[in-house]
Design a protein around this motif. Structure first.
Motif, short mmCIF file in Angstrom:
data_model
loop_
_atom_site.label_atom_id
_atom_site.label_comp_id
_atom_site.label_asym_id
_atom_site.label_seq_id
_atom_site.Cartn_x
_atom_site.Cartn_y
_atom_site.Cartn_z
N GLU A 76 50.15 -3.46 12.32
CA GLU A 76 51.15 -4.49 12.58
C GLU A 76 50.53 -5.68 13.28
OE1 GLU A 76 55.17 -2.92 13.95
OE2 GLU A 76 53.78 -1.35 14.62
N ASN A 77 50.98 -6.87 12.90
CA ASN A 77 50.67 -8.09 13.66
C ASN A 77 51.90 -8.99 13.62
OD1 ASN A 77 50.63 -9.37 11.17
ND2 ASN A 77 48.44 -9.84 11.21
N ASN A 78 51.79 -10.20 14.10
CA ASN A 78 52.94 -11.10 14.14
C ASN A 78 53.48 -11.44 12.76
OD1 ASN A 78 52.95 -11.21 16.92
ND2 ASN A 78 51.64 -13.01 17.03
N ALA A 79 52.65 -11.32 11.72
CA ALA A 79 53.07 -11.68 10.37
C ALA A 79 53.80 -10.54 9.66
CB ALA A 79 51.86 -12.11 9.55
N GLY A 80 53.60 -9.30 10.11
CA GLY A 80 54.27 -8.19 9.42
C GLY A 80 53.62 -6.85 9.68
N MET A 81 53.96 -5.89 8.80
CA MET A 81 53.51 -4.52 8.95
C MET A 81 53.15 -3.94 7.60
SD MET A 81 54.75 -0.96 8.84
CE MET A 81 56.40 -1.24 8.40
N THR A 82 52.12 -3.08 7.59
CA THR A 82 51.78 -2.35 6.37
C THR A 82 51.45 -0.92 6.76
OG1 THR A 82 50.45 -2.37 4.35
CG2 THR A 82 49.31 -2.94 6.40
N ARG A 83 51.60 -0.01 5.79
CA ARG A 83 51.39 1.41 6.05
C ARG A 83 50.68 2.04 4.87
NH1 ARG A 83 55.75 6.04 7.54
NH2 ARG A 83 56.27 4.53 9.13
N TYR A 84 49.76 2.96 5.15
CA TYR A 84 49.13 3.75 4.10
C TYR A 84 49.19 5.21 4.53
CZ TYR A 84 46.05 5.44 0.52
OH TYR A 84 45.56 6.13 -0.55
N SER A 85 49.48 6.11 3.59
CA SER A 85 49.62 7.52 3.92
C SER A 85 48.77 8.39 3.01
CB SER A 85 51.09 7.95 3.77
OG SER A 85 51.91 7.21 4.65
N ALA A 86 48.36 9.55 3.54
CA ALA A 86 47.62 10.54 2.77
C ALA A 86 48.01 11.93 3.26
CB ALA A 86 46.12 10.33 2.92
N GLU A 87 47.90 12.90 2.37
CA GLU A 87 48.31 14.27 2.65
C GLU A 87 47.10 15.13 3.04
OE1 GLU A 87 51.50 17.00 2.82
OE2 GLU A 87 51.59 14.89 2.27
N LEU A 88 47.26 15.92 4.12
CA LEU A 88 46.25 16.90 4.52
C LEU A 88 46.80 18.29 4.22
CD1 LEU A 88 43.65 17.85 5.94
CD2 LEU A 88 44.89 17.71 8.10
N ASN A 89 46.12 19.00 3.32
CA ASN A 89 46.48 20.37 2.99
C ASN A 89 45.47 21.31 3.64
OD1 ASN A 89 48.71 19.82 1.14
ND2 ASN A 89 47.14 18.91 -0.14
N VAL A 90 45.95 22.45 4.15
CA VAL A 90 45.11 23.37 4.92
C VAL A 90 45.12 24.75 4.30
CG1 VAL A 90 44.73 24.41 7.19
CG2 VAL A 90 45.58 22.06 7.04
N ASN A 91 43.93 25.32 4.06
CA ASN A 91 43.77 26.71 3.63
C ASN A 91 43.76 27.64 4.83
OD1 ASN A 91 43.48 26.64 0.81
ND2 ASN A 91 41.35 26.02 0.97
N GLY A 92 43.98 28.92 4.61
CA GLY A 92 43.86 29.90 5.68
C GLY A 92 45.18 30.58 5.95
N LYS A 93 45.14 31.60 6.75
CA LYS A 93 46.35 32.37 7.07
C LYS A 93 47.24 31.60 8.02
CE LYS A 93 44.43 36.95 6.41
NZ LYS A 93 44.16 38.25 7.03
#
Length: 96
Positions: A76-93
């Motif tokens: 974010e800055n004075n001009a606006g906002m942007t967002r990027y997302s990614a998924e974390l998948n986890v192996n194991g019990k």
């Protein structure tokens, strides 16, 4: 700039780190991280590091199931906002 955790699930106990970089935009820029739309500051084992004025990283030294989910970098800055997302998948019990 886009980031990802790779196409394969991360094994429980493994190390993972991703970087959020802002390539355009006027300073000051505030970079924050969310996990499943909640501030990342409340998740055990996740370290947020600021690297300069336009870069932030998250590091998980030992991935657990509580770390699985969607991670979002919000810039974010004075001009606006942007967002990027990614998924974390986890192996194991999964412990209940």
């Amino acid at each position: 700039a886009p980031f990802d955790f790779g196409t394969e699930p991360i094994n429980q106990g493994d190390f993972v780190s991703v970087q959020c970089s802002v390539h355009k935009g006027d300073l000051p820029i505030n970079i924050s991280w969310l996990h499943n739309n909640i501030s990342i500051g409340y998740i055990d084992g996740v370290l947020v590091s600021k690297v300069g004025l336009k870069v932030s990283t998250i590091t998980i030294d030992s991935v657990e199931h509580l770390h699985a989910g969607t991670y979002s970098c919000v810039a974010e800055n004075n001009a606006g906002m942007t967002r990027y997302s990614a998924e974390l998948n986890v192996n194991g019990k999964r412990f209940k």
